[in-house]
Write an enzyme that holds these catalytic residues in place. Sequence first.
Site, PDB file in Angstrom:
ATOM      1  N   ARG A 209       1.829  94.220  23.607  1.00 45.89           N
ATOM      2  CA  ARG A 209       3.065  94.055  22.865  1.00 45.89           C
ATOM      3  C   ARG A 209       3.649  95.408  22.505  1.00 45.89           C
ATOM      4  O   ARG A 209       2.984  96.249  21.911  1.00 45.89           O
ATOM      5  CB  ARG A 209       2.820  93.246  21.585  1.00 45.89           C
TER       6      ARG A 209
ATOM      7  N   THR B 169       9.799  96.816  20.088  1.00 44.35           N
ATOM      8  CA  THR B 169      10.607  95.644  20.436  1.00 44.35           C
ATOM      9  C   THR B 169       9.890  94.328  20.150  1.00 44.35           C
ATOM     10  O   THR B 169      10.529  93.278  20.108  1.00 44.35           O
ATOM     11  CB  THR B 169      10.977  95.673  21.927  1.00 44.35           C
TER      12      THR B 169
ATOM     13  N   ASP C  53      -5.138  91.823  13.887  1.00 42.87           N
ATOM     14  CA  ASP C  53      -5.058  92.001  15.330  1.00 42.87           C
ATOM     15  C   ASP C  53      -6.357  91.553  15.975  1.00 42.87           C
ATOM     16  O   ASP C  53      -7.407  92.172  15.800  1.00 42.87           O
ATOM     17  CB  ASP C  53      -4.796  93.482  15.663  1.00 42.87           C
TER      18      ASP C  53
ATOM     19  N   ASP D 251      -8.169  94.123  18.343  1.00 42.30           N
ATOM     20  CA  ASP D 251      -8.830  95.198  17.605  1.00 42.30           C
ATOM     21  C   ASP D 251     -10.115  94.713  16.948  1.00 42.30           C
ATOM     22  O   ASP D 251     -11.132  95.428  16.931  1.00 42.30           O
ATOM     23  CB  ASP D 251      -7.888  95.773  16.534  1.00 42.30           C
TER      24      ASP D 251
END
Length: 210
Positions: free
Chosen positions: A105, A109, A201, A204
């Site tokens: 990602r 944006t 996340d 992660d």
Amino acid sequence: MALTPFIMDHPLIQHKITLLRDKNTGSKEFRELINEIAMLMCYEATRDLPMKEVEIETPICMAKSRVISGRKLAFVPILRAGLGMVDGMLALVPAAKVGHIGMYRDHETHMPVEYYCKLPADIQERDVIVLDPMLATGGSAIDAINQLKQYGAASIKFLCIIAAPEGIEALTTAHPDVQLYCGALDDHLNENKYIVPGLGDAGDRIFGTK
């Protein structure tokens, strides 16, 4: 009309998702939980596999029983977080083939950027289950399914552990023929497009890179 998303309410799944959300859960336990949840969700997502009757001999007598009717499966994780779900799925269906679709990602944006795609040569003949722990905006899921359809896949399911309402709406609008399975439906996306309350996340936390 879009297929109705299947939100799993099994107590074992919900219990493990709670542990998964906890910020104090370390990478080792997080990976184990992701695998365990994926295996439990696989059980539900394969409930509609067709069956056929066969005759076998038990230690007592001849008997008619049922087996899966030759349908071939493929699991396609969206890299990198989706990798954490593969072993749990293969624990139940070890004969399945595994493809990979790589996306990340863009943090400015918030749009998915594709960088890798490797699928089984016979993907068009298989029932495909796309794997990603999180369904946030839905962008990565939509793009991955677009790629699968371009390669001829016709029977596709999407399996995630946590989903945001925005992601579900986007995915079911873009691909109304894809059955969605998720372990928990969360509240919303924040300004950074992270699921709230979510778990942070997933990539992660799986790979210890946070």
